[in-house]
Design a protein around this motif. Sequence first.
Motif, PDB file in Angstrom:
ATOM      1  N   TYR A  78       7.174   7.836   1.987  1.00 46.22           N
ATOM      2  CA  TYR A  78       6.271   6.761   2.395  1.00 46.22           C
ATOM      3  C   TYR A  78       6.988   5.413   2.428  1.00 46.22           C
ATOM      4  N   ASN A  79       7.883   5.208   1.490  1.00 43.88           N
ATOM      5  CA  ASN A  79       8.668   3.966   1.485  1.00 43.88           C
ATOM      6  C   ASN A  79       9.581   3.877   2.706  1.00 43.88           C
ATOM      7  N   LYS A  80      10.150   4.996   3.085  1.00 49.98           N
ATOM      8  CA  LYS A  80      11.041   5.026   4.251  1.00 49.98           C
ATOM      9  C   LYS A  80      10.272   4.652   5.514  1.00 49.98           C
ATOM     10  N   LEU A  81       9.071   5.204   5.649  1.00 56.82           N
ATOM     11  CA  LEU A  81       8.245   4.912   6.812  1.00 56.82           C
ATOM     12  C   LEU A  81       7.775   3.461   6.794  1.00 56.82           C
ATOM     13  N   ALA A  82       7.377   2.998   5.604  1.00 54.65           N
ATOM     14  CA  ALA A  82       6.924   1.617   5.471  1.00 54.65           C
ATOM     15  C   ALA A  82       8.055   0.650   5.811  1.00 54.65           C
ATOM     16  N   LYS A  83       9.261   0.967   5.365  1.00 54.68           N
ATOM     17  CA  LYS A  83      10.410   0.098   5.623  1.00 54.68           C
ATOM     18  C   LYS A  83      10.649  -0.045   7.130  1.00 54.68           C
ATOM     19  N   LYS A  84      10.438   1.040   7.872  1.00 58.23           N
ATOM     20  CA  LYS A  84      10.604   0.990   9.328  1.00 58.23           C
ATOM     21  C   LYS A  84       9.610   0.002   9.944  1.00 58.23           C
ATOM     22  N   VAL A  85       8.361   0.080   9.494  1.00 60.10           N
ATOM     23  CA  VAL A  85       7.318  -0.811  10.006  1.00 60.10           C
ATOM     24  C   VAL A  85       7.605  -2.262   9.597  1.00 60.10           C
ATOM     25  N   ILE A  86       7.928  -2.448   8.336  1.00 64.61           N
ATOM     26  CA  ILE A  86       8.131  -3.788   7.789  1.00 64.61           C
ATOM     27  C   ILE A  86       9.342  -4.484   8.412  1.00 64.61           C
ATOM     28  N   ARG A  87      10.431  -3.751   8.558  1.00 67.72           N
ATOM     29  CA  ARG A  87      11.640  -4.345   9.148  1.00 67.72           C
ATOM     30  C   ARG A  87      11.430  -4.702  10.614  1.00 67.72           C
ATOM     31  N   TRP A 125       0.870  -1.181   0.000  1.00 65.61           N
ATOM     32  CA  TRP A 125       0.000   0.000   0.000  1.00 65.61           C
ATOM     33  C   TRP A 125       0.904   1.228   0.000  1.00 65.61           C
ATOM     34  N   GLY A 126       0.469   2.299  -0.609  1.00 61.82           N
ATOM     35  CA  GLY A 126       1.262   3.530  -0.591  1.00 61.82           C
ATOM     36  C   GLY A 126       0.938   4.483  -1.718  1.00 61.82           C
ATOM     37  N   LEU A 127       0.842   3.961  -2.934  1.00 58.96           N
ATOM     38  CA  LEU A 127       0.650   4.820  -4.096  1.00 58.96           C
ATOM     39  C   LEU A 127      -0.655   5.610  -4.024  1.00 58.96           C
ATOM     40  N   HIS A 128      -1.672   5.031  -3.388  1.00 55.09           N
ATOM     41  CA  HIS A 128      -2.950   5.737  -3.251  1.00 55.09           C
ATOM     42  C   HIS A 128      -3.019   6.533  -1.954  1.00 55.09           C
ATOM     43  N   ASP A 129      -2.222   6.157  -0.978  1.00 59.21           N
ATOM     44  CA  ASP A 129      -2.185   6.926   0.272  1.00 59.21           C
ATOM     45  C   ASP A 129      -1.615   8.317   0.035  1.00 59.21           C
ATOM     46  N   LEU A 130      -0.600   8.414  -0.827  1.00 58.61           N
ATOM     47  CA  LEU A 130       0.068   9.687  -1.058  1.00 58.61           C
ATOM     48  C   LEU A 130      -0.554  10.493  -2.206  1.00 58.61           C
ATOM     49  N   CYS A 131      -1.714  10.045  -2.662  1.00 60.07           N
ATOM     50  CA  CYS A 131      -2.393  10.726  -3.770  1.00 60.07           C
ATOM     51  C   CYS A 131      -3.285  11.858  -3.262  1.00 60.07           C
ATOM     52  N   TYR A 132      -3.223  12.996  -3.934  1.00 59.28           N
ATOM     53  CA  TYR A 132      -4.066  14.148  -3.614  1.00 59.28           C
ATOM     54  C   TYR A 132      -5.316  14.097  -4.487  1.00 59.28           C
ATOM     55  N   ARG A 133      -6.475  14.271  -3.857  1.00 62.42           N
ATOM     56  CA  ARG A 133      -7.732  14.243  -4.613  1.00 62.42           C
ATOM     57  C   ARG A 133      -8.605  15.454  -4.267  1.00 62.42           C
ATOM     58  N   SER A 152      -2.123  10.966   5.502  1.00 66.60           N
ATOM     59  CA  SER A 152      -0.851  11.562   5.903  1.00 66.60           C
ATOM     60  C   SER A 152       0.131  10.459   6.273  1.00 66.60           C
ATOM     61  N   LEU A 153       1.397  10.806   6.394  1.00 64.68           N
ATOM     62  CA  LEU A 153       2.412   9.832   6.801  1.00 64.68           C
ATOM     63  C   LEU A 153       2.051   9.196   8.144  1.00 64.68           C
ATOM     64  N   GLU A 154       1.578  10.022   9.064  1.00 64.15           N
ATOM     65  CA  GLU A 154       1.217   9.527  10.395  1.00 64.15           C
ATOM     66  C   GLU A 154       0.086   8.510  10.309  1.00 64.15           C
ATOM     67  N   GLN A 155      -0.955   8.816   9.531  1.00 60.86           N
ATOM     68  CA  GLN A 155      -2.092   7.907   9.400  1.00 60.86           C
ATOM     69  C   GLN A 155      -1.701   6.648   8.632  1.00 60.86           C
ATOM     70  N   TYR A 156      -0.849   6.829   7.641  1.00 54.35           N
ATOM     71  CA  TYR A 156      -0.359   5.704   6.846  1.00 54.35           C
ATOM     72  C   TYR A 156       0.362   4.705   7.746  1.00 54.35           C
ATOM     73  N   GLU A 157       1.196   5.186   8.619  1.00 50.88           N
ATOM     74  CA  GLU A 157       1.939   4.310   9.531  1.00 50.88           C
ATOM     75  C   GLU A 157       0.987   3.551  10.445  1.00 50.88           C
ATOM     76  N   LYS A 158       0.003   4.249  11.003  1.00 46.41           N
ATOM     77  CA  LYS A 158      -0.963   3.603  11.898  1.00 46.41           C
ATOM     78  C   LYS A 158      -1.742   2.515  11.170  1.00 46.41           C
TER      79      LYS A 158
END
Length: 218
Positions: free
Chosen positions: A156-165, A83-91, A111-117
């Motif tokens: 977003y990838n940096k934050l995701a990598k933290k969670v995933i690792r 997940w990520g490409l749609h989280d960072l999309c502006y609509r 947001s990055l914060e909500q994405y992480e949660k």
Amino acid sequence: MKRMFCAILIVSSIVAASQDKLANVLIIGDSISIGYTPHVRQLLQGKANVIHNEGNAGPTSKGLEEIEKWLGDKKLDLIHFNWGLHDLCYRNPESNRLNKRDKKHGTITNSLEQYEKNLEILVDRLKKTGAKLIWASTTVVPEGEPGRIAGDEVKYNKLAKKVIRKHGIPINDLYAMTKIFPEQLFNAPGNVHLTKKGYQILARQTALHIDYQLELQK
């Protein structure tokens, strides 16, 4: 005629039994994964039953709503997810562009914060399936994309990598691959989607990751 019918039944039973012995692999992701999944399925033919979540996985917020339906009740041996490409999309609801994408007047989906949660909750749920997990990083956002700011995918990838690792999940780095793609592998300038050849390249890398993890489980 009766013999032929019996032969067909026997062959069908053998094929069904053979399919039942294959690993069940679920790919969860956006339209990029929809593009490479058929090629992954072909590459892993005879090794795994490869399925994709119904439709586009969209942002993590949609994942939270749909995840139970996507997981279903079948035992899964491996889940390759992103997940990520749609989280960072502006609509923008008033935009006339496709899917209301508008990075100038729109609002970011998560947001990055909500994405992480959201991602933390989704990872916890996926781990409960007992399946081997593989995370795919978000593919590159080219300059000129109407609803996304090039470079946001890095954050977003940096934050995701933290969670995933933190959860010890291996990563299929599709970002690194698409980052070096020439323009000819994208559908058009400023378009995140790829040509058939581009998807085939991502499929080869993805199939290798899946096959490797399935072999480790034997």
